[in-house]
Enzyme design. Structure first.
Site, PDB file in Angstrom:
ATOM      1  N   GLU A   1     -19.756 -12.072  37.131  1.00  0.00           N
ATOM      2  CA  GLU A   1     -19.593 -10.611  37.113  1.00  0.00           C
ATOM      3  C   GLU A   1     -20.199  -9.998  38.384  1.00  0.00           C
ATOM      4  OE1 GLU A   1     -20.775 -12.594  34.817  1.00  0.00           O
ATOM      5  OE2 GLU A   1     -20.487 -11.853  32.782  1.00  0.00           O
TER       6      GLU A   1
ATOM      7  N   CYS B   1     -23.917 -11.779  30.177  1.00  0.00           N
ATOM      8  CA  CYS B   1     -25.258 -12.085  29.658  1.00  0.00           C
ATOM      9  C   CYS B   1     -26.090 -10.816  29.540  1.00  0.00           C
ATOM     10  CB  CYS B   1     -25.946 -13.125  30.530  1.00  0.00           C
ATOM     11  SG  CYS B   1     -26.483 -12.470  32.113  1.00  0.00           S
TER      12      CYS B   1
ATOM     13  N   CYS C   1     -26.005  -9.295  33.237  1.00  0.00           N
ATOM     14  CA  CYS C   1     -24.707  -8.877  33.791  1.00  0.00           C
ATOM     15  C   CYS C   1     -24.150  -7.685  33.036  1.00  0.00           C
ATOM     16  CB  CYS C   1     -23.714 -10.034  33.724  1.00  0.00           C
ATOM     17  SG  CYS C   1     -24.147 -11.352  34.858  1.00  0.00           S
TER      18      CYS C   1
ATOM     19  N   THR D   1     -10.999 -54.094  29.495  1.00  0.00           N
ATOM     20  CA  THR D   1     -11.706 -53.319  30.527  1.00  0.00           C
ATOM     21  C   THR D   1     -12.317 -54.224  31.597  1.00  0.00           C
ATOM     22  OG1 THR D   1     -13.735 -53.314  29.229  1.00  0.00           O
ATOM     23  CG2 THR D   1     -12.257 -51.439  28.937  1.00  0.00           C
ATOM     24  N   ALA D   2     -12.327 -55.519  31.392  1.00  0.00           N
ATOM     25  CA  ALA D   2     -12.831 -56.455  32.406  1.00  0.00           C
ATOM     26  C   ALA D   2     -12.291 -57.848  32.089  1.00  0.00           C
ATOM     27  CB  ALA D   2     -14.361 -56.485  32.404  1.00  0.00           C
TER      28      ALA D   2
ATOM     29  N   ASP E   1     -21.929 -54.840  39.016  1.00  0.00           N
ATOM     30  CA  ASP E   1     -21.030 -54.195  39.987  1.00  0.00           C
ATOM     31  C   ASP E   1     -21.771 -53.552  41.154  1.00  0.00           C
ATOM     32  OD1 ASP E   1     -19.175 -54.863  38.124  1.00  0.00           O
ATOM     33  OD2 ASP E   1     -18.673 -52.820  37.524  1.00  0.00           O
TER      34      ASP E   1
ATOM     35  N   SER F   1     -33.256 -51.415  28.829  1.00  0.00           N
ATOM     36  CA  SER F   1     -34.400 -51.627  27.925  1.00  0.00           C
ATOM     37  C   SER F   1     -35.639 -52.146  28.645  1.00  0.00           C
ATOM     38  CB  SER F   1     -34.035 -52.632  26.829  1.00  0.00           C
ATOM     39  OG  SER F   1     -32.842 -52.276  26.229  1.00  0.00           O
TER      40      SER F   1
HETATM   41  N1  LIG Z   1     -13.272 -50.913  33.036  1.00  0.00           N
HETATM   42  C1  LIG Z   1     -14.226 -50.021  32.964  1.00  0.00           C
HETATM   43  O1  LIG Z   1     -13.928 -48.825  32.746  1.00  0.00           O
HETATM   44  C2  LIG Z   1     -15.661 -50.405  33.175  1.00  0.00           C
HETATM   45  C3  LIG Z   1     -16.628 -49.395  33.358  1.00  0.00           C
HETATM   46  C4  LIG Z   1     -17.959 -49.794  33.532  1.00  0.00           C
HETATM   47  C5  LIG Z   1     -18.282 -51.157  33.500  1.00  0.00           C
HETATM   48  N2  LIG Z   1     -17.324 -52.106  33.341  1.00  0.00           N
HETATM   49  C6  LIG Z   1     -17.653 -53.521  33.333  1.00  0.00           C
HETATM   50  O2  LIG Z   1     -18.531 -53.813  32.266  1.00  0.00           O
HETATM   51  C7  LIG Z   1     -19.273 -54.987  32.631  1.00  0.00           C
HETATM   52  C8  LIG Z   1     -20.713 -54.831  32.203  1.00  0.00           C
HETATM   53  O3  LIG Z   1     -20.746 -54.726  30.805  1.00  0.00           O
HETATM   54  P1  LIG Z   1     -22.097 -54.800  30.007  1.00  0.00           P
HETATM   55  O4  LIG Z   1     -21.702 -54.522  28.591  1.00  0.00           O
HETATM   56  O5  LIG Z   1     -22.832 -56.029  30.334  1.00  0.00           O
HETATM   57  O6  LIG Z   1     -22.936 -53.604  30.635  1.00  0.00           O
HETATM   58  P2  LIG Z   1     -23.358 -52.160  30.150  1.00  0.00           P
HETATM   59  O7  LIG Z   1     -22.689 -51.796  28.877  1.00  0.00           O
HETATM   60  O8  LIG Z   1     -23.159 -51.261  31.308  1.00  0.00           O
HETATM   61  O9  LIG Z   1     -24.915 -52.348  29.885  1.00  0.00           O
HETATM   62  C9  LIG Z   1     -25.302 -53.064  28.742  1.00  0.00           C
HETATM   63  C10 LIG Z   1     -26.778 -53.225  28.683  1.00  0.00           C
HETATM   64  O10 LIG Z   1     -27.407 -52.007  28.331  1.00  0.00           O
HETATM   65  C11 LIG Z   1     -28.677 -52.326  27.779  1.00  0.00           C
HETATM   66  N3  LIG Z   1     -28.978 -51.523  26.622  1.00  0.00           N
HETATM   67  C12 LIG Z   1     -30.152 -50.885  26.403  1.00  0.00           C
HETATM   68  N4  LIG Z   1     -30.139 -50.249  25.239  1.00  0.00           N
HETATM   69  C13 LIG Z   1     -28.927 -50.479  24.699  1.00  0.00           C
HETATM   70  C14 LIG Z   1     -28.356 -50.098  23.467  1.00  0.00           C
HETATM   71  N5  LIG Z   1     -28.982 -49.293  22.590  1.00  0.00           N
HETATM   72  N6  LIG Z   1     -27.128 -50.556  23.201  1.00  0.00           N
HETATM   73  C15 LIG Z   1     -26.453 -51.326  24.090  1.00  0.00           C
HETATM   74  N7  LIG Z   1     -26.955 -51.713  25.273  1.00  0.00           N
HETATM   75  C16 LIG Z   1     -28.194 -51.300  25.561  1.00  0.00           C
HETATM   76  C17 LIG Z   1     -28.607 -53.798  27.375  1.00  0.00           C
HETATM   77  O11 LIG Z   1     -29.418 -54.557  28.280  1.00  0.00           O
HETATM   78  P3  LIG Z   1     -30.995 -54.648  28.041  1.00  0.00           P
HETATM   79  O12 LIG Z   1     -31.177 -55.097  26.631  1.00  0.00           O
HETATM   80  O13 LIG Z   1     -31.472 -55.570  29.071  1.00  0.00           O
HETATM   81  O14 LIG Z   1     -31.465 -53.257  28.264  1.00  0.00           O
HETATM   82  C18 LIG Z   1     -27.170 -54.174  27.590  1.00  0.00           C
HETATM   83  O15 LIG Z   1     -27.005 -55.519  27.996  1.00  0.00           O
HETATM   84  C19 LIG Z   1     -19.124 -55.150  34.105  1.00  0.00           C
HETATM   85  O16 LIG Z   1     -18.292 -56.266  34.325  1.00  0.00           O
HETATM   86  C20 LIG Z   1     -18.431 -53.903  34.563  1.00  0.00           C
HETATM   87  O17 LIG Z   1     -17.573 -54.180  35.631  1.00  0.00           O
HETATM   88  C21 LIG Z   1     -16.023 -51.747  33.151  1.00  0.00           C
END
Ligand SMILES: NC(=O)c1ccc[n+]([C@@H]2O[C@H](COP(=O)([O-])OP(=O)(O)OC[C@H]3O[C@@H](n4cnc5c(N)ncnc54)[C@H](OP(=O)(O)O)[C@@H]3O)[C@@H](O)[C@H]2O)c1
Length: 365
Positions: free
Chosen positions: A47, A73, A82, A159-160, A198, A220
Site C-alpha cells: 500500500e 495492516c 497501512c 527418484t534415483a 550429491d 542426527s
Molecule cells: N530425485 C530427487 O528428487 C532427489 C532429491 C533429493 C535427493 N535424491 C537422492 O536421494 C539419495 C539420498 O537419499 P537418502 O534417503 O540417503 O538421503 P536423505 O533422505 O536426504 O537423508 C536421509 C538421512 O536423514 C537422516 N535423518 C535424521 N532424522 C531423520 C528422520 N527423522 N527420518 C529420516 N531420516 C532422518 C538420516 O541419517 P542420520 O540417521 O545419520 O541422521 C537419514 O539417513 C541421493 O542419491 C540423492 O541423489 C533424489
C-alpha cells in the site's frame, strides 16, 4: 484486482516472511494512479509503495479506490499501519481480497478503515491471495509451515538408481521451474544422505531472486562435512541433530551452520518439533528436496501438505522410490486406506511434466 495480483506475484520471492501482497490505486473512473508490491523484510508494504508511486506520478489519491490483495495492516510491526496511511491519503474505498490471518491484524485493519470513513469491500481474488500465501496462512493459523515435498522421478516413479545416482532425472525446463518454487520458500529442507551423496548447492540460481532461503539439514549425528558446498558466505544453514558431539558441532559452526538438537524416541531428528521451530523462525513454506529416507519419514508422520512432482519420460525399472519408510499402518491391504490426494495442477514442461498434488483437506485451516 488482476493488476494487484500481478504485483503480489512479483513479490513472492522477496516478501517472505511477510505475505506477498500487491496494491493498485485507481481514480473513481478507473484511471491507474499507482501500484506497488511488498518489499523485502523491514521495507514498505504494498500500500505504501502504491501511495509513493501515485505521488511520484503526480497524482492525488483523494477519493481514490485501493485494490489490495490482503487486508491492510493495522499494527506497528517493522513498518507503520497501512490502514492509517490509506485513510490519511484520502482513499475513499478499499477493495481487499481477504482478511489478514495475523492475529495482530485479523479484521482490525478493516475496522480502522471503516472508522475513518473509508468504504470497505472484501472478497474479490480471495482464493488467489490465500494460495499465493498459503505458507503465511499456515504459520499464522496452524503455527507450523506449509510443507511442499519436491521430487523428480522417472515415469515409473523412481527418484534415483539403486546406487543412489539421481542427477539429473529431469531436464532443463523442469529444473528451472523447481528453482522458482525454491525461491518462494521460506526454507529449503534436505537430509544428510543427500548432502553426502550429491554435495548439492540447494540454492536458487536459475531464476532471479534477492533472497536465498535458509537451508535446513536433517542430520542426527552431525555427519555433514564442514567442506560441503552448501556452506557459502552469507547463506544461512540450519542443521537439526538428535545429538551434538561438541567437536563436530564446533566444526560445523565454524563452517557457518547453526545447530539445534531435537531427538525423537528412535534417536533421529524429531521432525514435527523441527517444523514448529521453523515456524518460530518465521518460515512460512518449507520446500523439501530430500532422499527416500527423509521423504519417507515426513510422509509417514503426516507432515507433508503438498507434493511437487516432476516426471521424466524415462523408465528406470529397479531403482529407489520417493519414500522408503513404511506408512504408519504398514503395507496397505485395501486401496481405500491410501492417503487421499487431490491434483491441483498438471503442467507440461517439455520434455517432462509437473504435478502438484495436495493431501485432501490439509488446506482447511
Ligand atoms: N530425485 C530427487 O528428487 C532427489 C532429491 C533429493 C535427493 N535424491 C537422492 O536421494 C539419495 C539420498 O537419499 P537418502 O534417503 O540417503 O538421503 P536423505 O533422505 O536426504 O537423508 C536421509 C538421512 O536423514 C537422516 N535423518 C535424521 N532424522 C531423520 C528422520 N527423522 N527420518 C529420516 N531420516 C532422518 C538420516 O541419517 P542420520 O540417521 O545419520 O541422521 C537419514 O539417513 C541421493 O542419491 C540423492 O541423489 C533424489
Amino acid at each position: 484486482m488482476a493488476l494487484a495480483q500481478r504485483c503480489a506475484l512479483a513479490a513472492s520471492h522477496s516478501a517472505p516472511p511477510n505475505p506477498a501482497v500487491g496494491c493498485v490505486l485507481t481514480s473513481d473512473e478507473g484511471e491507474l494512479l499507482g501500484m506497488g508490491s511488498t518489499q523485502r523484510t523491514g521495507g514498505p508494504h504494498a500500500e505504501i509503495m502504491a501511495l509513493r508511486d501515485a505521488a511520484a506520478r503526480g497524482h492525488s489519491t483523494v477519493g481514490a479506490i485501493a485494490y489490495v490483495t490482503l487486508e491492510p495492516c493495522s499494527h506497528h510491526g517493522r513498518t507503520g499501519p497501512c490502514c492509517d496511511a490509506l485513510a490519511d491519503a484520502g482513499i475513499a474505498r478499499v477493495v481487499a481480497s481477504i482478511a489478514d490471518p495475523n492475529p495482530l491484524v485479523a479484521g482490525e485493519g478493516f475496522r480502522r478503515l471503516q472508522a475513518a470513513g473509508v468504504e470497505v469491500e472484501v472478497g474479490p481474488g480471495a482464493e488467489f491471495s490465500r494460495e499465493l500465501n498459503i505458507g503465511f496462512f499456515s504459520r499464522m493459523l496452524r503455527r507450523t509451515p506449509w510443507v511442499r515435498l519436491k521430487a523428480a522421478a522417472s515415469i515409473d516413479g523412481k527418484t534415483a538408481l539403486l546406487d543412489g545416482t539421481s542427477q539429473w532425472i529431469t531436464s532443463d525446463a523442469a529444473r528451472t521451474d523447481g528453482h522458482a518454487w525454491r525461491a518462494r520458500a521460506g526454507a529449503i529442507l534436505s537430509g544428510v544422505g543427500t548432502i553426502i551423496e550429491d554435495d548439492p548447492l540447494l540454492d536458487v540460481r536459475r531464476v532471479p531472486t534477492d533472497r536465498q532461503p535458509p537451508l535446513v539439514v536433517v542430520d542426527s549425528r552431525l555427519q555433514t562435512p564442514p567442506s560441503a558446498r552448501i556452506f557459502t558466505p552469507g547463506r544461512s544453514v540450519w542443521i537439526y541433530a538428535a545429538e551434538a558431539d561438541a567437536k563436530r558441532k564446533a566444526a560445523l559452526e565454524r563452517a557457518g551452520a547453526s545447530v539445534t538438537v531435537f531427538a525423537n524416541a528412535a534417536g533421529k531428528v524429531d521432525l514435527a518439533a523441527l517444523l514448529r521451530d521453523l515456524a518460530l523462525r518465521e518460515v512460512n513454506e518449507v520446500h523439501v528436496e530430500a532422499g527416500h529416507k527423509l521423504n519417507g519419514s515426513l510422509m509417514r508422520e503426516g507432515l507433508v501438505d503438498e507434493l511437487l512432482f516432476y516426471f521424466a519420460p524415462k523408465f528406470i525399472g529397479e531403482g529407489l522410490g520417493l519414500a522408503s519408510q513404511p506408512m504408519p499402518h504398514g503395507a496397505l491391504t485395501s486401496l481405500a486406506n491410501a492417503l487421499p490426494l487431490e491434483f491441483k495442477s498438471i503442467e507440461v514442461l517439455p520434455p517432462d511434466f509437473r504435478v502438484v498434488a495436495r493431501v485432501q483437506g490439509r488446506d482447511r485451516f
